[in-house]
Design a protein around this motif. Sequence first.
Motif, mmCIF file in Angstrom:
data_model
loop_
_atom_site.group_PDB
_atom_site.id
_atom_site.type_symbol
_atom_site.label_atom_id
_atom_site.label_comp_id
_atom_site.label_asym_id
_atom_site.label_seq_id
_atom_site.Cartn_x
_atom_site.Cartn_y
_atom_site.Cartn_z
ATOM 1 N N GLY A 196 -45.516 40.251 26.601
ATOM 2 C CA GLY A 196 -45.625 39.382 27.814
ATOM 3 C C GLY A 196 -44.611 38.947 28.636
ATOM 4 O O GLY A 196 -43.377 38.780 28.031
ATOM 5 N N ALA A 197 -44.731 38.304 29.905
ATOM 6 C CA ALA A 197 -43.640 37.636 30.230
ATOM 7 C C ALA A 197 -44.135 36.649 31.219
ATOM 8 O O ALA A 197 -45.114 36.458 31.701
ATOM 9 N N VAL A 198 -43.247 35.424 31.598
ATOM 10 C CA VAL A 198 -43.127 34.293 32.191
ATOM 11 C C VAL A 198 -42.375 34.629 33.468
ATOM 12 O O VAL A 198 -41.300 34.777 33.179
ATOM 13 N N VAL A 199 -42.720 34.283 34.687
ATOM 14 C CA VAL A 199 -41.779 34.575 35.670
ATOM 15 C C VAL A 199 -41.780 33.370 36.636
ATOM 16 O O VAL A 199 -42.915 32.721 37.183
ATOM 17 N N THR A 200 -40.723 33.062 37.285
ATOM 18 C CA THR A 200 -40.800 31.894 38.060
ATOM 19 C C THR A 200 -39.683 31.745 38.966
ATOM 20 O O THR A 200 -38.317 32.386 38.531
ATOM 21 N N ASN A 201 -39.295 31.104 40.036
ATOM 22 C CA ASN A 201 -37.959 30.848 40.833
ATOM 23 C C ASN A 201 -37.409 29.391 40.402
ATOM 24 O O ASN A 201 -36.445 29.222 40.997
ATOM 25 N N ASN A 202 -38.259 28.662 39.618
ATOM 26 C CA ASN A 202 -37.711 27.398 39.503
ATOM 27 C C ASN A 202 -36.905 27.261 38.000
ATOM 28 O O ASN A 202 -37.282 27.769 36.884
ATOM 29 N N LYS A 203 -35.678 26.927 37.975
ATOM 30 C CA LYS A 203 -34.726 27.355 36.902
ATOM 31 C C LYS A 203 -35.217 26.354 35.666
ATOM 32 O O LYS A 203 -35.267 26.566 34.732
ATOM 33 N N LYS A 204 -35.478 25.048 35.940
ATOM 34 C CA LYS A 204 -36.122 23.882 35.165
ATOM 35 C C LYS A 204 -37.073 24.511 34.382
ATOM 36 O O LYS A 204 -37.099 24.263 33.284
ATOM 37 N N LEU A 205 -38.162 25.108 35.059
ATOM 38 C CA LEU A 205 -39.278 25.596 34.247
ATOM 39 C C LEU A 205 -38.945 26.838 33.345
ATOM 40 O O LEU A 205 -39.236 27.007 32.385
ATOM 41 N N ALA A 206 -38.020 27.532 34.196
ATOM 42 C CA ALA A 206 -37.712 28.883 33.250
ATOM 43 C C ALA A 206 -36.966 28.365 31.913
ATOM 44 O O ALA A 206 -37.092 28.960 30.922
ATOM 45 N N ASP A 207 -36.148 27.491 32.038
ATOM 46 C CA ASP A 207 -35.461 27.033 30.757
ATOM 47 C C ASP A 207 -36.350 26.333 30.029
ATOM 48 O O ASP A 207 -36.319 26.503 28.715
ATOM 49 N N LYS A 208 -37.470 25.579 30.279
ATOM 50 C CA LYS A 208 -38.309 25.411 29.334
ATOM 51 C C LYS A 208 -39.039 26.078 28.452
ATOM 52 O O LYS A 208 -39.248 26.212 27.363
ATOM 53 N N VAL A 209 -39.307 27.234 29.247
ATOM 54 C CA VAL A 209 -40.156 28.386 28.540
ATOM 55 C C VAL A 209 -39.390 29.026 27.728
ATOM 56 O O VAL A 209 -39.643 29.685 26.483
ATOM 57 N N ARG A 210 -37.765 29.213 27.983
ATOM 58 C CA ARG A 210 -36.949 29.879 27.055
ATOM 59 C C ARG A 210 -36.957 29.167 25.817
ATOM 60 O O ARG A 210 -36.556 29.915 24.773
ATOM 61 N N LEU A 211 -36.862 27.692 25.862
ATOM 62 C CA LEU A 211 -36.724 26.888 24.829
ATOM 63 C C LEU A 211 -38.040 27.082 23.913
ATOM 64 O O LEU A 211 -38.079 27.214 22.615
ATOM 65 N N LEU A 212 -39.289 27.015 24.705
ATOM 66 C CA LEU A 212 -40.579 27.020 23.747
ATOM 67 C C LEU A 212 -40.818 28.352 23.158
ATOM 68 O O LEU A 212 -41.187 28.309 22.017
#
Length: 367
Positions: A196-212
């Motif tokens: 699966g994948a998560v997509v977004t234009n928001n860097k903060k949210l993207a970084d959070k998902v990368r950590l999760l």
Amino acid sequence: MNKIPLVDLKAQYKTIKKEIDLSLKNVIEKTAFINGEENKLFEEEFAKFCDVKYAIGVGSGSVALDFTLEALGIKNGDEVICPSHTFTATAEAIVHREATPVFVDIDEGTYNLDPNLIEEKISKNTKAILVVHLNGQPADMAQFKKIAKKHKLWLIEDAAQAHGALYKNKKIGSLGDMAIFSFFPGKNLGCYGDGGAVVTNNKKLADKVRLLKDHGRFSKYDHNSIGYGGRLDNLQAAILRVKLKYLEFWNEKRRQIAKIYDKALKDKFIIPKVLPKTTPVYYVYVLRHPQRDEIIKKLNELNIATGIYYPKPLHLQKAYDFLGYKKGDLPKTEKVCDEIFSIPMYPELTQTQIKFIIKQLLANEQD
Ligand SMILES: *Cc1c(COP(=O)(O)O)cnc(C)c1O
């Protein structure tokens, strides 16, 4: 006529076998299975495909939903608006956060959330609207955007069934704050396992998902937050990189088949409604008829596979008993669930197969 399945992944594999086999061999020979180059390249290519800045490969569409809601800070006591006519993973993710799914009824044409019914369900606890683009049919995002903005809510897209679909020339997945995709094998873009994948234009949210998705890993031995093991592996990423190149072509094939079905079947069945200025991708092709059960029984006897997505809405499933919904609460959802069925839909369907399916559907109806 041999059995016509709902989807034929083997037929698809045959058309790309050389490329797939080679890509797998490369990963295996490098023994780079986790956190490698393939995943990174796939993320870049998929972000570009979705017209977003960031894509994060994760273990499945279901965990993509979990990570999205956690990244947005959805928590105990919050409410999230979503449809009941969807796969259970949509609402499970809300319950995992100890938040409450608030089921809203659908538009009877598109089978997606009805934007006119949202505002009456918004309370002081509402934090997000989780829109599903069911069957690869884009939901009315302009309306949802307006409501989300007015009430300061997050807008999330469950695009697990809608890779490549367009809403007013914009890619589904690029229209909300965050979106999720599933690469379950049978999805429009599917791998050979879970993905699966998560997509977004928001860097903060993207970084959070990368950590999760990777145990809160900041560097190899530094864990800065609590996360999960939820990565997309490199064998799956390698397969997805090959298949992504064909996705537009395959989606176009699906639309051509849908056009033939629409034209032949529109007088006898309710065919899928497409909103103006949207381009669907027909993850499944859904027909509606009051005698659904008899029709699918006959089709199955004739070796034509059928499916029902979904026969039982979430608000009437045992798992969601604790929310206290009862029959009659979402009348359109309930009516649709009793009448819908899907017929075979995949890019490799032959003209002979399509003709046979149509002939049997029309014959059935005259009985
Ligand atoms: C497939 C699907 C999911 C879950 O995806 P998985 O990859 O199977 O975990 C979530 N939402 C919807 C609408 C889906 O169709």
